[in-house]
Scaffold this motif. Structure first.
Motif, PDB file in Angstrom:
ATOM      1  N   PHE A 233     -27.197   7.292 -19.483  1.00 30.93           N
ATOM      2  CA  PHE A 233     -26.093   6.370 -19.012  1.00 30.93           C
ATOM      3  C   PHE A 233     -26.180   5.232 -19.709  1.00 30.93           C
ATOM      4  CE2 PHE A 233     -26.406   9.836 -16.065  1.00 30.93           C
ATOM      5  CZ  PHE A 233     -24.983  10.587 -15.984  1.00 30.93           C
ATOM      6  N   ASN A 234     -27.392   4.961 -20.335  1.00 30.01           N
ATOM      7  CA  ASN A 234     -27.590   3.590 -20.662  1.00 30.01           C
ATOM      8  C   ASN A 234     -27.347   3.516 -22.315  1.00 30.01           C
ATOM      9  OD1 ASN A 234     -28.349   0.867 -21.194  1.00 30.01           O
ATOM     10  ND2 ASN A 234     -30.377   1.019 -21.275  1.00 30.01           N
ATOM     11  N   SER A 235     -25.975   3.504 -22.646  1.00 32.25           N
ATOM     12  CA  SER A 235     -25.495   3.562 -23.901  1.00 32.25           C
ATOM     13  C   SER A 235     -25.741   2.284 -24.826  1.00 32.25           C
ATOM     14  CB  SER A 235     -23.896   3.709 -24.010  1.00 32.25           C
ATOM     15  OG  SER A 235     -23.034   2.736 -23.486  1.00 32.25           O
ATOM     16  N   SER A 236     -25.640   2.251 -26.093  1.00 29.78           N
ATOM     17  CA  SER A 236     -25.826   1.255 -27.235  1.00 29.78           C
ATOM     18  C   SER A 236     -25.137  -0.058 -26.474  1.00 29.78           C
ATOM     19  CB  SER A 236     -25.322   1.459 -28.433  1.00 29.78           C
ATOM     20  OG  SER A 236     -25.512   0.291 -29.244  1.00 29.78           O
ATOM     21  N   ASP A 237     -25.789  -1.162 -26.883  1.00 31.20           N
ATOM     22  CA  ASP A 237     -25.094  -2.725 -26.364  1.00 31.20           C
ATOM     23  C   ASP A 237     -23.908  -2.760 -27.159  1.00 31.20           C
ATOM     24  OD1 ASP A 237     -27.230  -2.814 -24.653  1.00 31.20           O
ATOM     25  OD2 ASP A 237     -28.452  -4.459 -25.964  1.00 31.20           O
ATOM     26  N   VAL A 238     -23.813  -1.960 -28.455  1.00 32.89           N
ATOM     27  CA  VAL A 238     -22.492  -2.169 -29.185  1.00 32.89           C
ATOM     28  C   VAL A 238     -21.344  -2.041 -28.116  1.00 32.89           C
ATOM     29  CG1 VAL A 238     -21.250  -0.937 -30.881  1.00 32.89           C
ATOM     30  CG2 VAL A 238     -23.579  -1.581 -31.360  1.00 32.89           C
ATOM     31  N   VAL A 295     -23.469  -4.869 -13.479  1.00 32.49           N
ATOM     32  CA  VAL A 295     -22.870  -5.465 -14.618  1.00 32.49           C
ATOM     33  C   VAL A 295     -21.863  -4.493 -15.436  1.00 32.49           C
ATOM     34  CG1 VAL A 295     -23.345  -5.786 -17.248  1.00 32.49           C
ATOM     35  CG2 VAL A 295     -24.909  -6.754 -15.324  1.00 32.49           C
ATOM     36  N   TYR A 296     -22.073  -3.052 -15.407  1.00 35.24           N
ATOM     37  CA  TYR A 296     -21.220  -2.313 -15.888  1.00 35.24           C
ATOM     38  C   TYR A 296     -20.123  -2.083 -14.871  1.00 35.24           C
ATOM     39  CZ  TYR A 296     -23.521  -0.513 -20.066  1.00 35.24           C
ATOM     40  OH  TYR A 296     -23.806  -0.347 -21.473  1.00 35.24           O
ATOM     41  N   GLY A 297     -20.221  -2.196 -13.557  1.00 34.00           N
ATOM     42  CA  GLY A 297     -18.860  -2.246 -12.768  1.00 34.00           C
ATOM     43  C   GLY A 297     -18.127  -3.452 -13.204  1.00 34.00           C
ATOM     44  N   GLY A 298     -18.866  -4.644 -13.378  1.00 30.17           N
ATOM     45  CA  GLY A 298     -18.118  -5.893 -13.713  1.00 30.17           C
ATOM     46  C   GLY A 298     -17.379  -5.865 -14.940  1.00 30.17           C
ATOM     47  N   ALA A 357     -26.499   9.295 -25.183  1.00 31.99           N
ATOM     48  CA  ALA A 357     -25.733   8.311 -24.179  1.00 31.99           C
ATOM     49  C   ALA A 357     -24.715   7.625 -24.943  1.00 31.99           C
ATOM     50  CB  ALA A 357     -26.955   7.181 -23.757  1.00 31.99           C
ATOM     51  N   SER A 358     -24.859   7.173 -26.221  1.00 29.75           N
ATOM     52  CA  SER A 358     -23.903   6.567 -27.012  1.00 29.75           C
ATOM     53  C   SER A 358     -22.651   7.703 -27.129  1.00 29.75           C
ATOM     54  CB  SER A 358     -24.582   6.030 -28.099  1.00 29.75           C
ATOM     55  OG  SER A 358     -25.214   4.790 -28.065  1.00 29.75           O
ATOM     56  N   SER A 359     -22.996   8.839 -27.340  1.00 28.07           N
ATOM     57  CA  SER A 359     -22.009   9.735 -27.737  1.00 28.07           C
ATOM     58  C   SER A 359     -21.150  10.308 -26.412  1.00 28.07           C
ATOM     59  CB  SER A 359     -22.781  11.196 -28.387  1.00 28.07           C
ATOM     60  OG  SER A 359     -23.224  11.026 -29.258  1.00 28.07           O
ATOM     61  N   ILE A 360     -21.880  10.264 -25.231  1.00 29.08           N
ATOM     62  CA  ILE A 360     -21.149  10.358 -24.107  1.00 29.08           C
ATOM     63  C   ILE A 360     -20.330   9.233 -23.689  1.00 29.08           C
ATOM     64  CG2 ILE A 360     -21.249  10.508 -21.581  1.00 29.08           C
ATOM     65  CD1 ILE A 360     -24.125  12.071 -22.288  1.00 29.08           C
ATOM     66  N   ALA A 361     -20.672   7.991 -24.057  1.00 30.94           N
ATOM     67  CA  ALA A 361     -19.984   6.706 -23.757  1.00 30.94           C
ATOM     68  C   ALA A 361     -18.850   6.567 -24.634  1.00 30.94           C
ATOM     69  CB  ALA A 361     -20.920   5.609 -23.950  1.00 30.94           C
ATOM     70  N   GLY A 362     -19.200   6.968 -25.788  1.00 28.90           N
ATOM     71  CA  GLY A 362     -17.786   7.062 -26.825  1.00 28.90           C
ATOM     72  C   GLY A 362     -16.743   8.129 -26.422  1.00 28.90           C
ATOM     73  N   LEU A 363     -17.219   9.079 -25.996  1.00 27.85           N
ATOM     74  CA  LEU A 363     -16.382  10.239 -25.868  1.00 27.85           C
ATOM     75  C   LEU A 363     -15.483   9.749 -24.440  1.00 27.85           C
ATOM     76  CD1 LEU A 363     -15.161  13.046 -26.260  1.00 27.85           C
ATOM     77  CD2 LEU A 363     -17.031  13.727 -24.787  1.00 27.85           C
ATOM     78  N   LEU A 364     -16.109   9.258 -23.560  1.00 27.13           N
ATOM     79  CA  LEU A 364     -15.448   8.612 -22.370  1.00 27.13           C
ATOM     80  C   LEU A 364     -14.765   7.460 -22.661  1.00 27.13           C
ATOM     81  CD1 LEU A 364     -18.414   8.464 -19.813  1.00 27.13           C
ATOM     82  CD2 LEU A 364     -16.435  10.116 -19.480  1.00 27.13           C
ATOM     83  N   TRP A 365     -14.960   6.652 -23.612  1.00 29.70           N
ATOM     84  CA  TRP A 365     -13.980   5.715 -24.051  1.00 29.70           C
ATOM     85  C   TRP A 365     -12.867   6.011 -24.807  1.00 29.70           C
ATOM     86  CZ3 TRP A 365     -16.481   0.075 -24.999  1.00 29.70           C
ATOM     87  CH2 TRP A 365     -15.443  -0.861 -25.445  1.00 29.70           C
ATOM     88  N   TYR A 366     -13.086   7.017 -25.692  1.00 26.44           N
ATOM     89  CA  TYR A 366     -12.015   7.483 -26.318  1.00 26.44           C
ATOM     90  C   TYR A 366     -11.023   8.415 -25.610  1.00 26.44           C
ATOM     91  CZ  TYR A 366      -9.606  10.320 -29.741  1.00 26.44           C
ATOM     92  OH  TYR A 366      -8.586  11.096 -30.508  1.00 26.44           O
ATOM     93  N   GLN A 367     -11.300   8.959 -24.556  1.00 29.01           N
ATOM     94  CA  GLN A 367     -10.561  10.041 -23.692  1.00 29.01           C
ATOM     95  C   GLN A 367      -9.896   9.062 -22.567  1.00 29.01           C
ATOM     96  OE1 GLN A 367      -9.740  12.970 -23.987  1.00 29.01           O
ATOM     97  NE2 GLN A 367     -10.941  13.595 -25.787  1.00 29.01           N
ATOM     98  N   PHE A 368     -10.662   8.291 -21.934  1.00 26.31           N
ATOM     99  CA  PHE A 368     -10.168   7.647 -20.683  1.00 26.31           C
ATOM    100  C   PHE A 368     -10.031   6.176 -20.781  1.00 26.31           C
ATOM    101  CE2 PHE A 368     -12.492  11.604 -19.493  1.00 26.31           C
ATOM    102  CZ  PHE A 368     -11.343  12.337 -19.278  1.00 26.31           C
ATOM    103  N   GLY A 369     -10.532   5.385 -21.860  1.00 27.81           N
ATOM    104  CA  GLY A 369     -10.475   3.881 -21.919  1.00 27.81           C
ATOM    105  C   GLY A 369     -11.940   3.479 -21.518  1.00 27.81           C
ATOM    106  N   SER A 370     -11.984   2.308 -22.113  1.00 27.12           N
ATOM    107  CA  SER A 370     -13.367   1.507 -21.621  1.00 27.12           C
ATOM    108  C   SER A 370     -13.598   1.225 -20.208  1.00 27.12           C
ATOM    109  CB  SER A 370     -13.203   0.080 -22.238  1.00 27.12           C
ATOM    110  OG  SER A 370     -12.302  -0.782 -21.892  1.00 27.12           O
ATOM    111  N   ALA A 380     -22.931   6.412 -11.929  1.00 26.79           N
ATOM    112  CA  ALA A 380     -23.854   7.251 -12.093  1.00 26.79           C
ATOM    113  C   ALA A 380     -25.585   6.696 -12.163  1.00 26.79           C
ATOM    114  CB  ALA A 380     -23.831   7.802 -13.399  1.00 26.79           C
ATOM    115  N   VAL A 381     -25.736   5.271 -12.439  1.00 27.86           N
ATOM    116  CA  VAL A 381     -26.902   4.498 -12.100  1.00 27.86           C
ATOM    117  C   VAL A 381     -27.163   4.352 -10.832  1.00 27.86           C
ATOM    118  CG1 VAL A 381     -28.023   2.533 -12.704  1.00 27.86           C
ATOM    119  CG2 VAL A 381     -26.689   3.569 -14.630  1.00 27.86           C
TER     120      VAL A 381
END
Length: 400
Positions: A233-238, A295-298, A357-370, A380-381
């Motif tokens: 769940f710790n995706s790229s800092d990008v 941080v991620y919640g923020g 992690a980055s693939s999962i994060a990218g998919l979530l971002w694409y489907q449901f937004g950042s 999850a954390v």
């Protein structure tokens, strides 16, 4: 005075030299970090091809860490792996500027990551050998501070250079060779210490580190499973930087806040390592995970400059409280002769999970937004924190 002398003994010559090596290597790497995507696009790489390039490079680094860590333990040597690993990474920088056709760029990037795979386990084992179970977090924290200081210096050098010489990307790649060369020269100030009595003729299979997993201490496996769950769940800092861009921040602000985060990380890693040795590695690590979740919640609700600055400050604290501490914790759980294998196995699996992690994060971002992606990660954390908190061990010290 006593405390000063005690600290001086903890930070030995080997720890200092290896930390300087990491500092100069990170200067070289981070000089190129802000411009790598721009440079690749300028020579004809598409976004898809850049993604494939980075994925392949990280896969090479990940799979090779466990193998070369096991080989280092089998042979009983550390320094040759350290030198060759840093040499390959330094060599890859000018290679990127000599030719620009895709196969060559792929080769250069893969050599860079292979160098990381060769050196990581052996280097961390050398650091571990310089400390006791009561001082390992301090040692790894100091190393992370120096390493991350290079991540502060590198982008600043790049920004200054490109200010005076805009778009001179190839020249920047050539210049990055020199701090890398400095790192290699420093390794020749180190001397090899005997690791343990090993059977030097034993052959190392590529999948030996998988076999180690089956025979490793039970608590080591439990801890690594927790660390890998977090990594998933710790995706790229990008993605954090993309969140800034999404909020309307310009490129200068985005790079500036990245430098700020690394500066906080560099300043905090050493004192937090000392604190972990005093208060317990598990306690500081869990606190770091809690800060990550905050941080991620923020990130899912913040949209203002002040809010983002505070979140990246906390993100630097999280990194300082977890990266070095996790390696110190692992080192305390395994036999000294298996340190490189244990750390290499963990970091190898970690690299693979990072890609996922980055693939999962990218998919979530694409489907449901950042916002949904960041909130999902935060929740999850929290579950990972519960898992790590419930881990219990009868032997939380080095068994060597």
């Amino acid at each position: 005075m006593d405390q000063k002398n005690r600290s001086a003994k903890i930070i030995t010559k080997v720890v200092l030299m290896l930390s300087l090596v990491s500092l100069f290597t990170d200067v070289a790497s981070e000089m190129l970090y802000p411009v790598m995507p721009i440079y690749l696009e300028s020579i004809g790489f598409s976004i898809v091809l850049i993604g494939i390039l980075e994925g392949l490079a990280e896969a090479v680094a990940g799979l090779s860490k466990g193998y070369f860590g096991k080989m280092s333990d089998n042979l009983g040597f550390r320094l040759p792996f350290v030198r060759w690993g840093y040499f390959l990474s330094a060599l890859s920088k000018p290679m990127m500027a000599i030719f620009t056709f895709p196969a060559w760029i792929f080769s250069a990037r893969t050599i860079d990551r292979l160098g990381k795979g060769i050196r990581t386990g052996a280097r961390d084992a050398m650091l571990s050998a310089e400390a006791s179970a009561q001082t390992r977090a301090t040692v790894f924290g100091f190393h992370r501070s120096m390493d991350t200081l290079g991540a502060v210096m590198g982008p600043i050098i790049a920004l200054v250079f490109l200010y005076f010489y805009p778009a001179h990307y190839k020249t920047l790649f050539l210049l990055a060779f020199f701090p890398g060369l400095t790192a290699i020269l420093i390794t020749f100030l180190l001397k090899e210490k005997p690791v343990a009595t090993r059977i030097h003729k034993v052959r190392t299979s590529f999948f030996d580190f998988f076999r180690y997993w089956k025979t490793s201490p039970k608590f080591y496996r439990g801890l690594v499973i927790g660390l890998l769950l977090f990594t998933l769940f710790n995706s790229s800092d990008v993605f954090l930087l993309l969140r800034l861009k999404e909020s309307g921040m310009d490129d200068t602000y985005t790079i500036g806040i990245y430098v700020f985060y690394n500066l906080v990380y560099a300043i905090a890693a050493y004192p937090l390592g000392i604190l972990a040795d005093k208060l317990g590695l598990k306690n500081i690590f869990i606190a770091g995970l809690a800060i990550f979740a905050m941080v991620y919640g923020g990130m899912s609700i913040s949209s203002g400059m002040i809010g983002f600055i505070l979140l990246f400050f906390l993100y630097g604290i999280y990194a300082a409280a977890t990266e070095g501490v996790s390696k110190a914790w692992i080192s305390n759980l395994v036999n000294k002769g298996d340190t490189a294998t244990a750390i290499g196995t963990y970091t190898g699996f970690q690299s693979i999970c990072s890609m996922l992690a980055s693939s999962i994060a990218g998919l979530l971002w694409y489907q449901f937004g950042s916002r949904a992606m960041f909130l999902t990660t935060s929740l999850a954390v929290l579950l990972v924190i519960i898992y790590v908190a419930l881990l219990k061990s009868d032997k939380d010290i080095n068994m060597a």
